[in-house]
Design a protein around this motif. Sequence first.
Motif, PDB file in Angstrom:
ATOM      1  N   UNK A  75       0.834  -1.209   0.000  1.00 54.43           N
ATOM      2  CA  UNK A  75       0.000   0.000   0.000  1.00 54.43           C
ATOM      3  C   UNK A  75       0.862   1.251   0.000  1.00 54.43           C
ATOM      4  N   UNK A  76       1.960   1.234   0.779  1.00 52.05           N
ATOM      5  CA  UNK A  76       2.816   2.417   0.825  1.00 52.05           C
ATOM      6  C   UNK A  76       3.394   2.712  -0.554  1.00 52.05           C
ATOM      7  N   UNK A  77       3.959   1.675  -1.211  1.00 51.12           N
ATOM      8  CA  UNK A  77       4.562   1.895  -2.527  1.00 51.12           C
ATOM      9  C   UNK A  77       3.492   2.257  -3.555  1.00 51.12           C
ATOM     10  N   UNK A  78       2.336   1.578  -3.488  1.00 54.97           N
ATOM     11  CA  UNK A  78       1.273   1.853  -4.462  1.00 54.97           C
ATOM     12  C   UNK A  78       0.766   3.270  -4.356  1.00 54.97           C
ATOM     13  N   UNK A  79       0.526   3.740  -3.134  1.00 56.21           N
ATOM     14  CA  UNK A  79       0.023   5.104  -2.989  1.00 56.21           C
ATOM     15  C   UNK A  79       1.088   6.123  -3.372  1.00 56.21           C
ATOM     16  N   UNK A  80       2.369   5.815  -3.079  1.00 57.59           N
ATOM     17  CA  UNK A  80       3.428   6.728  -3.515  1.00 57.59           C
ATOM     18  C   UNK A  80       3.454   6.837  -5.028  1.00 57.59           C
ATOM     19  N   UNK A  81       3.309   5.700  -5.724  1.00 59.24           N
ATOM     20  CA  UNK A  81       3.277   5.722  -7.192  1.00 59.24           C
ATOM     21  C   UNK A  81       2.096   6.538  -7.692  1.00 59.24           C
TER      22      UNK A  81
ATOM     23  N   UNK B 152      10.006  -3.967   4.696  1.00 57.82           N
ATOM     24  CA  UNK B 152       9.312  -2.755   5.131  1.00 57.82           C
ATOM     25  C   UNK B 152      10.205  -1.531   5.003  1.00 57.82           C
ATOM     26  N   UNK B 153      11.481  -1.667   5.408  1.00 61.92           N
ATOM     27  CA  UNK B 153      12.400  -0.524   5.305  1.00 61.92           C
ATOM     28  C   UNK B 153      12.572  -0.132   3.841  1.00 61.92           C
ATOM     29  N   UNK B 154      12.795  -1.154   2.975  1.00 62.08           N
ATOM     30  CA  UNK B 154      12.976  -0.857   1.549  1.00 62.08           C
ATOM     31  C   UNK B 154      11.740  -0.188   0.985  1.00 62.08           C
ATOM     32  N   UNK B 155      10.540  -0.671   1.382  1.00 58.69           N
ATOM     33  CA  UNK B 155       9.312  -0.082   0.843  1.00 58.69           C
ATOM     34  C   UNK B 155       9.151   1.356   1.317  1.00 58.69           C
ATOM     35  N   UNK B 156       9.493   1.619   2.588  1.00 57.46           N
ATOM     36  CA  UNK B 156       9.359   2.989   3.099  1.00 57.46           C
ATOM     37  C   UNK B 156      10.298   3.934   2.368  1.00 57.46           C
ATOM     38  N   UNK B 157      11.594   3.529   2.256  1.00 54.58           N
ATOM     39  CA  UNK B 157      12.555   4.387   1.567  1.00 54.58           C
ATOM     40  C   UNK B 157      12.127   4.588   0.110  1.00 54.58           C
ATOM     41  N   UNK B 158      11.702   3.484  -0.525  1.00 52.69           N
ATOM     42  CA  UNK B 158      11.298   3.581  -1.930  1.00 52.69           C
ATOM     43  C   UNK B 158      10.101   4.476  -2.117  1.00 52.69           C
ATOM     44  N   UNK B 159       9.102   4.384  -1.208  1.00 55.61           N
ATOM     45  CA  UNK B 159       7.915   5.210  -1.419  1.00 55.61           C
ATOM     46  C   UNK B 159       8.224   6.677  -1.151  1.00 55.61           C
ATOM     47  N   UNK B 160       9.142   6.953  -0.221  1.00 56.99           N
ATOM     48  CA  UNK B 160       9.531   8.354  -0.025  1.00 56.99           C
ATOM     49  C   UNK B 160      10.214   8.884  -1.282  1.00 56.99           C
ATOM     50  N   UNK B 161      11.113   8.069  -1.855  1.00 56.15           N
ATOM     51  CA  UNK B 161      11.803   8.491  -3.089  1.00 56.15           C
ATOM     52  C   UNK B 161      10.808   8.752  -4.212  1.00 56.15           C
ATOM     53  N   UNK B 162       9.837   7.825  -4.368  1.00 54.36           N
ATOM     54  CA  UNK B 162       8.912   7.939  -5.499  1.00 54.36           C
ATOM     55  C   UNK B 162       7.994   9.145  -5.325  1.00 54.36           C
ATOM     56  N   UNK B 163       7.532   9.376  -4.082  1.00 53.73           N
ATOM     57  CA  UNK B 163       6.525  10.409  -3.874  1.00 53.73           C
ATOM     58  C   UNK B 163       7.131  11.783  -3.645  1.00 53.73           C
ATOM     59  N   UNK B 164       8.465  11.907  -3.689  1.00 58.31           N
ATOM     60  CA  UNK B 164       9.080  13.202  -3.447  1.00 58.31           C
ATOM     61  C   UNK B 164       8.671  14.209  -4.521  1.00 58.31           C
ATOM     62  N   UNK B 165       8.643  15.470  -4.149  1.00 62.44           N
ATOM     63  CA  UNK B 165       8.264  16.506  -5.104  1.00 62.44           C
ATOM     64  C   UNK B 165       9.213  16.466  -6.297  1.00 62.44           C
TER      65      UNK B 165
END
Lengths: 102, 170
Positions: A75-81, B152-165
Amino acid sequence: MVPLSWYLTLAAALFAVGLFGVLARRNAIAILMGIELMLNAVNLNLLAFWRYLWSDNLTGVVFIIVVLAVAAAEVAVGLALIISIYRRRSTVVVEEIDLLRW
Amino acid sequence: MTVPQIIFLATAAVTLIAALMVVTVPRLVHAGLWLILALGGIAVLFILLENGFLAVVQVAIYIDAIAILIIIAVMLTRAVMSDTDPQINRMWLASALASLIIMAGLLVIVSQAPDASRGPLVDAEVGLDALGRALVDVDGFILPFEVASVLLVAALVGSIMVAMTPTRGD
């Protein structure tokens, strides 16, 4: 006493409802909601099997915990995408996100 | 009809109706709220399966974290898709058919399962401390536990990278 088949039937119905959401919804976030429903149906199945057949060891519970962790990561990665796509292309409709369509 | 059966049927009905609302309701924020109800129904079923710990985990992770995250994402991306637009694509009939076929197949398999009508095992009580020890035990489940933490750590870091402005030039 609730028979095991009741849990399995409910999980099958829940999985089908989630699958319909994934296939039919246009909004990407609604598709994620459908995936959550499907994962929950799987968890219900796992816990029912654990309770009715193998409740003397912990494997089923650990399996569910791993599924929960994977669901949170997904969910975290999907919502970020989705938010990233929204920022760049101003859409969350999956039919309009077709850059890679051939 | 015993009391657990009545509780099961009521909870199952609420969960299924809530799930159907999640996939059909046009307003996405409402769909998120129905999702919370469906996940709460699953938590009740976990209690009925005599695993209170997983019920608490279900409430803490799914309802508290995932559902709220989804609702916030709905609100962040609200402007692009007004609630009057069609929320279901052209292929919804085929999708419903595919879901029904999959459900029928699953039900056939369930009806053929040899243990389908049996009751729960009698001595099911697995203590919470035993679970905690098994998760960090070398002979137990330390490998899946650590893999889940790294994921979980990889997903958190990755989602921060992807969602950054997006920076200038993107």
